[in-house]
Design a protein around this motif. Structure first.
Motif, PDB file in Angstrom:
ATOM      1  N   ASN A  29      11.409  -7.804  -7.531  1.00  0.00           N
ATOM      2  CA  ASN A  29      10.596  -6.614  -7.306  1.00  0.00           C
ATOM      3  C   ASN A  29      11.387  -5.466  -6.692  1.00  0.00           C
ATOM      4  O   ASN A  29      10.860  -4.367  -6.562  1.00  0.00           O
ATOM      5  CB  ASN A  29       9.392  -6.938  -6.421  1.00  0.00           C
ATOM      6  N   TYR A  30      12.634  -5.709  -6.285  1.00  0.00           N
ATOM      7  CA  TYR A  30      13.432  -4.633  -5.734  1.00  0.00           C
ATOM      8  C   TYR A  30      13.635  -3.583  -6.811  1.00  0.00           C
ATOM      9  O   TYR A  30      13.932  -3.889  -7.947  1.00  0.00           O
ATOM     10  CB  TYR A  30      14.766  -5.134  -5.202  1.00  0.00           C
ATOM     11  N   GLY A  31      13.431  -2.349  -6.443  1.00  0.00           N
ATOM     12  CA  GLY A  31      13.540  -1.270  -7.414  1.00  0.00           C
ATOM     13  C   GLY A  31      12.210  -0.918  -8.050  1.00  0.00           C
ATOM     14  O   GLY A  31      12.146  -0.053  -8.900  1.00  0.00           O
ATOM     15  N   HIS A  35       2.428  -3.330  -5.395  1.00  0.00           N
ATOM     16  CA  HIS A  35       1.036  -3.211  -4.957  1.00  0.00           C
ATOM     17  C   HIS A  35       0.695  -4.439  -4.113  1.00  0.00           C
ATOM     18  O   HIS A  35       0.936  -5.573  -4.545  1.00  0.00           O
ATOM     19  CB  HIS A  35       0.099  -3.119  -6.158  1.00  0.00           C
ATOM     20  N   ILE A  36       0.149  -4.200  -2.913  1.00  0.00           N
ATOM     21  CA  ILE A  36      -0.183  -5.325  -2.038  1.00  0.00           C
ATOM     22  C   ILE A  36      -1.597  -5.181  -1.485  1.00  0.00           C
ATOM     23  O   ILE A  36      -2.132  -4.084  -1.378  1.00  0.00           O
ATOM     24  CB  ILE A  36       0.816  -5.478  -0.871  1.00  0.00           C
ATOM     25  N   TYR A  68      -3.274   4.849  -0.896  1.00  0.00           N
ATOM     26  CA  TYR A  68      -3.714   5.730  -1.984  1.00  0.00           C
ATOM     27  C   TYR A  68      -5.067   5.272  -2.527  1.00  0.00           C
ATOM     28  O   TYR A  68      -5.593   4.225  -2.158  1.00  0.00           O
ATOM     29  CB  TYR A  68      -2.688   5.705  -3.116  1.00  0.00           C
ATOM     30  N   ALA A  69      -5.607   6.070  -3.449  1.00  0.00           N
ATOM     31  CA  ALA A  69      -6.790   5.690  -4.226  1.00  0.00           C
ATOM     32  C   ALA A  69      -6.579   6.194  -5.653  1.00  0.00           C
ATOM     33  O   ALA A  69      -5.918   7.214  -5.873  1.00  0.00           O
ATOM     34  CB  ALA A  69      -8.050   6.301  -3.637  1.00  0.00           C
ATOM     35  N   TYR A  96       5.795  -0.048  -0.989  1.00  0.00           N
ATOM     36  CA  TYR A  96       4.537  -0.745  -1.246  1.00  0.00           C
ATOM     37  C   TYR A  96       3.428   0.277  -1.457  1.00  0.00           C
ATOM     38  O   TYR A  96       3.502   1.394  -0.948  1.00  0.00           O
ATOM     39  CB  TYR A  96       4.146  -1.611  -0.049  1.00  0.00           C
ATOM     40  N   LYS A  97       2.383  -0.134  -2.178  1.00  0.00           N
ATOM     41  CA  LYS A  97       1.181   0.679  -2.356  1.00  0.00           C
ATOM     42  C   LYS A  97      -0.024  -0.157  -1.935  1.00  0.00           C
ATOM     43  O   LYS A  97      -0.118  -1.320  -2.288  1.00  0.00           O
ATOM     44  CB  LYS A  97       1.015   1.118  -3.808  1.00  0.00           C
TER      45      LYS A  97
END
Length: 149
Positions: A29-31, A35-36, A68-69, A96-97
């Motif tokens: 997932n690096y780069g 989403h968490i 965010y949304a 992360y998002k």
């Protein structure tokens, strides 16, 4: 003896390759922007339930968390920039998002009232918050001056 070797050598090779695959999965997932949800947040970033009075960062790299949304226009405008920065700084930070519509408890725990809200987390300092869709140059300055010095 030969039969034992014929049995154990393939087992060792298989075990080694499975371990290599699982280790590679952590770095895969690096780069990318990741989403968490709450459970990943508690595990990978900060367990505010366990340590409500003391910031303890669980990450292995400095991080940016984008609260965010999907309906938020500035959030959508910021998204490609974050993807670009995740790729550019993949060896130094993780991005992360957190979808605040899906993770209301997490958003409330951090007092998120404006979107987008970015949480900048250096390795050895307290995190800092920025609100709004910051331009790429400002984000790069924050990454270079605050996160990876």
């Amino acid at each position: 003896m030969k039969k034992l070797l014929l049995f154990f050598v393939p087992m060792f090779i298989m075990a080694y390759s499975l371990n290599a695959q699982s280790t590679a999965g952590e770095d895969s997932n690096y780069g990318k922007v990741i989403h968490i949800g709450k459970s990943d947040f508690l595990e990978k970033i900060y367990d505010y339930e366990k340590n409500p009075d003391k910031w303890v960062y669980n990450g292995k790299k400095a991080a940016i968390i984008d609260f965010y949304a999907d309906w938020c226009g500035p959030c959508r405008m910021l998204s490609p920039t974050l993807k670009s920065l995740a790729e550019k700084y993949k060896d130094d930070i993780i991005i992360y998002k957190v979808n605040t519509d899906e993770e209301r408890e997490l958003a409330a725990a951090f007092g998120i009232t404006s979107l987008p809200t970015l949480l900048f987390i250096p390795m050895d300092e307290m995190p800092q918050v920025a609100q709004g869709a910051l331009p790429k140059k400002e984000l790069e300055k924050a990454i270079n001056d605050f996160l990876i010095k």
